[in-house]
Design a protein around this motif. Structure first.
Motif, PDB file in Angstrom:
ATOM      1  N   ALA A  25       7.287  -1.869  -5.366  1.00 32.13           N
ATOM      2  CA  ALA A  25       6.718  -2.860  -6.283  1.00 32.13           C
ATOM      3  C   ALA A  25       6.223  -4.086  -5.524  1.00 32.13           C
ATOM      4  O   ALA A  25       5.146  -4.621  -5.817  1.00 32.13           O
ATOM      5  CB  ALA A  25       7.746  -3.258  -7.338  1.00 32.13           C
ATOM      6  N   VAL A  26       6.974  -4.524  -4.525  1.00 30.32           N
ATOM      7  CA  VAL A  26       6.550  -5.669  -3.716  1.00 30.32           C
ATOM      8  C   VAL A  26       5.280  -5.319  -2.954  1.00 30.32           C
ATOM      9  O   VAL A  26       4.318  -6.098  -2.937  1.00 30.32           O
ATOM     10  CB  VAL A  26       7.664  -6.115  -2.747  1.00 30.32           C
ATOM     11  CG1 VAL A  26       7.143  -7.116  -1.743  1.00 30.32           C
ATOM     12  CG2 VAL A  26       8.842  -6.687  -3.517  1.00 30.32           C
ATOM     13  N   LEU A  27       5.258  -4.155  -2.316  1.00 28.79           N
ATOM     14  CA  LEU A  27       4.059  -3.742  -1.579  1.00 28.79           C
ATOM     15  C   LEU A  27       2.850  -3.686  -2.501  1.00 28.79           C
ATOM     16  O   LEU A  27       1.766  -4.170  -2.156  1.00 28.79           O
ATOM     17  CB  LEU A  27       4.277  -2.384  -0.912  1.00 28.79           C
ATOM     18  CG  LEU A  27       5.280  -2.358   0.243  1.00 28.79           C
ATOM     19  CD1 LEU A  27       5.493  -0.928   0.714  1.00 28.79           C
ATOM     20  CD2 LEU A  27       4.823  -3.238   1.385  1.00 28.79           C
ATOM     21  N   ALA A  28       3.023  -3.103  -3.671  1.00 31.83           N
ATOM     22  CA  ALA A  28       1.914  -2.963  -4.613  1.00 31.83           C
ATOM     23  C   ALA A  28       1.413  -4.315  -5.101  1.00 31.83           C
ATOM     24  O   ALA A  28       0.219  -4.483  -5.369  1.00 31.83           O
ATOM     25  CB  ALA A  28       2.333  -2.097  -5.793  1.00 31.83           C
ATOM     26  N   SER A  29       2.302  -5.296  -5.208  1.00 32.79           N
ATOM     27  CA  SER A  29       1.879  -6.602  -5.694  1.00 32.79           C
ATOM     28  C   SER A  29       1.230  -7.452  -4.605  1.00 32.79           C
ATOM     29  O   SER A  29       0.482  -8.384  -4.911  1.00 32.79           O
ATOM     30  CB  SER A  29       3.056  -7.360  -6.310  1.00 32.79           C
ATOM     31  OG  SER A  29       3.979  -7.740  -5.310  1.00 32.79           O
ATOM     32  N   GLN A  30       1.501  -7.139  -3.347  1.00 32.18           N
ATOM     33  CA  GLN A  30       0.993  -7.965  -2.252  1.00 32.18           C
ATOM     34  C   GLN A  30      -0.205  -7.368  -1.507  1.00 32.18           C
ATOM     35  O   GLN A  30      -0.941  -8.087  -0.840  1.00 32.18           O
ATOM     36  CB  GLN A  30       2.115  -8.233  -1.238  1.00 32.18           C
ATOM     37  CG  GLN A  30       3.286  -8.996  -1.799  1.00 32.18           C
ATOM     38  CD  GLN A  30       2.905 -10.398  -2.226  1.00 32.18           C
ATOM     39  OE1 GLN A  30       2.221 -11.117  -1.507  1.00 32.18           O
ATOM     40  NE2 GLN A  30       3.340 -10.799  -3.417  1.00 32.18           N
ATOM     41  N   LEU A  31      -0.373  -6.040  -1.584  1.00 31.53           N
ATOM     42  CA  LEU A  31      -1.433  -5.359  -0.845  1.00 31.53           C
ATOM     43  C   LEU A  31      -2.467  -4.781  -1.799  1.00 31.53           C
ATOM     44  O   LEU A  31      -2.123  -4.364  -2.905  1.00 31.53           O
ATOM     45  CB  LEU A  31      -0.839  -4.225   0.006  1.00 31.53           C
ATOM     46  CG  LEU A  31       0.212  -4.647   1.040  1.00 31.53           C
ATOM     47  CD1 LEU A  31       0.824  -3.410   1.692  1.00 31.53           C
ATOM     48  CD2 LEU A  31      -0.372  -5.577   2.084  1.00 31.53           C
ATOM     49  N   ASP A  32      -3.716  -4.723  -1.352  1.00 35.96           N
ATOM     50  CA  ASP A  32      -4.737  -4.109  -2.194  1.00 35.96           C
ATOM     51  C   ASP A  32      -4.670  -2.574  -2.072  1.00 35.96           C
ATOM     52  O   ASP A  32      -3.977  -2.029  -1.195  1.00 35.96           O
ATOM     53  CB  ASP A  32      -6.137  -4.630  -1.867  1.00 35.96           C
ATOM     54  CG  ASP A  32      -6.596  -4.322  -0.449  1.00 35.96           C
ATOM     55  OD1 ASP A  32      -6.032  -3.432   0.202  1.00 35.96           O
ATOM     56  OD2 ASP A  32      -7.545  -4.975   0.005  1.00 35.96           O
ATOM     57  N   ALA A  33      -5.356  -1.888  -2.970  1.00 40.42           N
ATOM     58  CA  ALA A  33      -5.299  -0.427  -3.034  1.00 40.42           C
ATOM     59  C   ALA A  33      -5.769   0.216  -1.739  1.00 40.42           C
ATOM     60  O   ALA A  33      -5.188   1.212  -1.285  1.00 40.42           O
ATOM     61  CB  ALA A  33      -6.127   0.084  -4.209  1.00 40.42           C
ATOM     62  N   LYS A  34      -6.794  -0.333  -1.114  1.00 45.77           N
ATOM     63  CA  LYS A  34      -7.325   0.229   0.138  1.00 45.77           C
ATOM     64  C   LYS A  34      -6.268   0.178   1.244  1.00 45.77           C
ATOM     65  O   LYS A  34      -6.082   1.135   1.989  1.00 45.77           O
ATOM     66  CB  LYS A  34      -8.580  -0.550   0.546  1.00 45.77           C
ATOM     67  CG  LYS A  34      -9.282  -0.002   1.751  1.00 45.77           C
ATOM     68  CD  LYS A  34     -10.565  -0.792   2.019  1.00 45.77           C
ATOM     69  CE  LYS A  34     -11.282  -0.267   3.244  1.00 45.77           C
ATOM     70  NZ  LYS A  34     -12.505  -1.027   3.518  1.00 45.77           N
ATOM     71  N   THR A  35      -5.552  -0.929   1.342  1.00 52.07           N
ATOM     72  CA  THR A  35      -4.521  -1.091   2.354  1.00 52.07           C
ATOM     73  C   THR A  35      -3.345  -0.156   2.101  1.00 52.07           C
ATOM     74  O   THR A  35      -2.826   0.479   3.029  1.00 52.07           O
ATOM     75  CB  THR A  35      -4.038  -2.552   2.399  1.00 52.07           C
ATOM     76  OG1 THR A  35      -5.166  -3.393   2.632  1.00 52.07           O
ATOM     77  CG2 THR A  35      -3.010  -2.770   3.491  1.00 52.07           C
ATOM     78  N   ILE A  36      -2.919  -0.050   0.861  1.00 52.09           N
ATOM     79  CA  ILE A  36      -1.805   0.842   0.524  1.00 52.09           C
ATOM     80  C   ILE A  36      -2.176   2.293   0.812  1.00 52.09           C
ATOM     81  O   ILE A  36      -1.370   3.054   1.357  1.00 52.09           O
ATOM     82  CB  ILE A  36      -1.374   0.656  -0.946  1.00 52.09           C
ATOM     83  CG1 ILE A  36      -0.739  -0.723  -1.116  1.00 52.09           C
ATOM     84  CG2 ILE A  36      -0.406   1.759  -1.376  1.00 52.09           C
ATOM     85  CD1 ILE A  36      -0.425  -1.083  -2.545  1.00 52.09           C
ATOM     86  N   THR A  37      -3.402   2.682   0.476  1.00 52.67           N
ATOM     87  CA  THR A  37      -3.862   4.048   0.743  1.00 52.67           C
ATOM     88  C   THR A  37      -3.889   4.323   2.237  1.00 52.67           C
ATOM     89  O   THR A  37      -3.454   5.395   2.690  1.00 52.67           O
ATOM     90  CB  THR A  37      -5.252   4.269   0.116  1.00 52.67           C
ATOM     91  OG1 THR A  37      -5.154   4.039  -1.284  1.00 52.67           O
ATOM     92  CG2 THR A  37      -5.758   5.675   0.356  1.00 52.67           C
ATOM     93  N   ALA A  38      -4.372   3.378   3.024  1.00 50.51           N
ATOM     94  CA  ALA A  38      -4.404   3.547   4.477  1.00 50.51           C
ATOM     95  C   ALA A  38      -2.993   3.642   5.046  1.00 50.51           C
ATOM     96  O   ALA A  38      -2.713   4.471   5.918  1.00 50.51           O
ATOM     97  CB  ALA A  38      -5.165   2.393   5.121  1.00 50.51           C
TER      98      ALA A  38
END
Length: 60
Positions: A25-38
């Motif tokens: 949840a923290v990662l999802a709130s702080q990073l954009d979708a492109k960064t999380i996918t990478a």
């Protein structure tokens, strides 16, 4: 930005699964979708980089 809710299953003990969910949840709130996918792609395909990241974080 609108919010969405999802139901997911996470393996582990209840405590471990809760910690994983909170971390995600923290990662999802702080990073954009492109960064999380990478990041997910690296985790799936490059164990050396994952080991390096764990070493940097002091969790290996």
């Amino acid at each position: 930005m609108s919010k969405h809710q999802f139901k997911i299953s996470i393996s582990g003990t209840e405590k471990e699964a809760t910690e994983k969910a909170l971390g995600l949840a923290v990662l999802a709130s702080q990073l954009d979708a492109k960064t999380i996918t990478a990041l997910a792609r690296i985790v799936q395909t490059d164990p050396a980089k994952v080991a390096l990241a764990k070493s940097f974080l002091g969790i290996q």
